[in-house]
Design an enzyme around this catalytic site. Structure first.
Site, PDB file in Angstrom:
ATOM      1  N   HIS A  54      -3.118  28.341 -16.259  1.00  0.00           N
ATOM      2  CA  HIS A  54      -3.771  27.720 -17.406  1.00  0.00           C
ATOM      3  C   HIS A  54      -4.571  28.774 -18.163  1.00  0.00           C
ATOM      4  CE1 HIS A  54      -6.855  27.174 -14.108  1.00  0.00           C
ATOM      5  NE2 HIS A  54      -7.523  27.850 -15.019  1.00  0.00           N
TER       6      HIS A  54
HETATM    7  C1  T46 Z   1      -9.994  29.208 -13.357  1.00  0.00           C
HETATM    8  C2  T46 Z   1      -9.452  29.683 -12.058  1.00  0.00           C
HETATM    9  C3  T46 Z   1      -9.802  31.126 -11.786  1.00  0.00           C
HETATM   10  C4  T46 Z   1     -13.832  20.566 -10.462  1.00  0.00           C
HETATM   11  O1  T46 Z   1     -14.032  19.364 -10.265  1.00  0.00           O
HETATM   12  N1  T46 Z   1     -14.867  21.382 -10.842  1.00  0.00           N
HETATM   13  C5  T46 Z   1     -14.702  22.706 -11.057  1.00  0.00           C
HETATM   14  O2  T46 Z   1     -15.685  23.402 -11.391  1.00  0.00           O
HETATM   15  C6  T46 Z   1     -13.395  23.277 -10.875  1.00  0.00           C
HETATM   16  C7  T46 Z   1     -13.168  24.769 -11.130  1.00  0.00           C
HETATM   17  C8  T46 Z   1     -12.365  22.458 -10.507  1.00  0.00           C
HETATM   18  N2  T46 Z   1     -12.594  21.123 -10.305  1.00  0.00           N
HETATM   19  C9  T46 Z   1     -11.490  20.290  -9.840  1.00  0.00           C
HETATM   20  C10 T46 Z   1     -10.356  20.103 -10.829  1.00  0.00           C
HETATM   21  C11 T46 Z   1      -9.155  19.944  -9.923  1.00  0.00           C
HETATM   22  O3  T46 Z   1      -9.039  18.596  -9.543  1.00  0.00           O
HETATM   23  O4  T46 Z   1     -10.911  20.916  -8.694  1.00  0.00           O
HETATM   24  C12 T46 Z   1      -9.506  20.762  -8.682  1.00  0.00           C
HETATM   25  C13 T46 Z   1      -8.817  22.114  -8.654  1.00  0.00           C
HETATM   26  O5  T46 Z   1      -9.016  22.785  -9.912  1.00  0.00           O
HETATM   27  P1  T46 Z   1      -7.880  23.693 -10.573  1.00  0.00           P
HETATM   28  O6  T46 Z   1      -6.542  23.146 -10.270  1.00  0.00           O
HETATM   29  O7  T46 Z   1      -8.225  23.882 -12.024  1.00  0.00           O
HETATM   30  O8  T46 Z   1      -8.087  25.081  -9.773  1.00  0.00           O
HETATM   31  P2  T46 Z   1      -7.427  26.492 -10.020  1.00  0.00           P
HETATM   32  O9  T46 Z   1      -7.668  27.287  -8.802  1.00  0.00           O
HETATM   33  O10 T46 Z   1      -6.036  26.380 -10.511  1.00  0.00           O
HETATM   34  O11 T46 Z   1      -8.278  27.136 -11.237  1.00  0.00           O
HETATM   35  C14 T46 Z   1      -9.654  27.470 -11.067  1.00  0.00           C
HETATM   36  C15 T46 Z   1     -10.493  26.987 -12.262  1.00  0.00           C
HETATM   37  O12 T46 Z   1     -10.233  25.597 -12.505  1.00  0.00           O
HETATM   38  C16 T46 Z   1     -10.206  27.753 -13.533  1.00  0.00           C
HETATM   39  O13 T46 Z   1     -11.238  27.507 -14.459  1.00  0.00           O
HETATM   40  O14 T46 Z   1     -10.106  29.979 -14.304  1.00  0.00           O
HETATM   41  O15 T46 Z   1      -9.819  28.875 -10.936  1.00  0.00           O
END
Ligand code: T46
Length: 137
Positions: A54
């Site tokens: 993303h």
């Molecule tokens: C990024 C990379 C480096 C939350 O509820 N609060 C939060 O602060 C975050 C970061 C995530 N979430 C929830 C949203 C999803 O349901 O946790 C779950 C996993 O998040 P996501 O799929 O977006 O995780 P990554 O590892 O793909 O991405 C993350 C960050 O979201 C993003 O901002 O830059 O790490």
């Protein structure tokens, strides 16, 4: 372009003595050029997984692999560059509209992220085609 776009590796200076090392990071400094509203960390990662996939519209982040190592691929719409984070004194600053993927997490690795804003799903672009369209605005 409407959005910022910057990726930069930063060196964090450890304070070391015969007891070991300590790194202090202060907001609004060269290595952390924003105020921190949120900290999160990624750990216990499934082998061979690719996370991220993303971009953010406005979020600024400093990524530090505090334990183990991982690779961060950053795509600015023109070129893709891979950064290896393999030591706690190395950080990766990502500002704005950069497509990112995190992969090659070593067993036991911890990726800590300092972010300029609270969690806001509307700041995410999770579709690569939409990311490319936003670059043209
Ligand atoms: C990024 C990379 C480096 C939350 O509820 N609060 C939060 O602060 C975050 C970061 C995530 N979430 C929830 C949203 C999803 O349901 O946790 C779950 C996993 O998040 P996501 O799929 O977006 O995780 P990554 O590892 O793909 O991405 C993350 C960050 O979201 C993003 O901002 O830059 O790490």
């Amino acid at each position: 372009m409407k959005y910022n776009q910057d990726v930069r590796l930063v060196s964090l200076r450890p304070k070391g003595d015969d007891r070991g090392k300590l790194i202090a990071i202060e907001e609004n400094t060269e290595s952390l050029p924003f105020s921190v509203k949120r900290v999160y960390y990624i750990y216990d990662t499934t082998p061979n997984v690719v996370r991220g996939k993303h971009a953010h519209r406005n979020l600024k982040q400093l990524l530090i692999c505090t334990s183990g190592n991982c690779t961060i691929m950053c795509d600015d719409g023109v070129q893709r560059v891979e950064y290896t984070l393999n030591w706690p004194d190395k950080g990766l600053l990502i500002d704005g509209l950069i497509w990112r993927e995190m992969k090659d997490f070593s067993k036991g690795s911890v990726l800590m992220v300092l972010a300029s804003d609270r969690y806001d799903e509307s700041d995410y672009i999770r579709d690569y085609g939409v990311f490319k369209e936003e670059l043209l605005k």
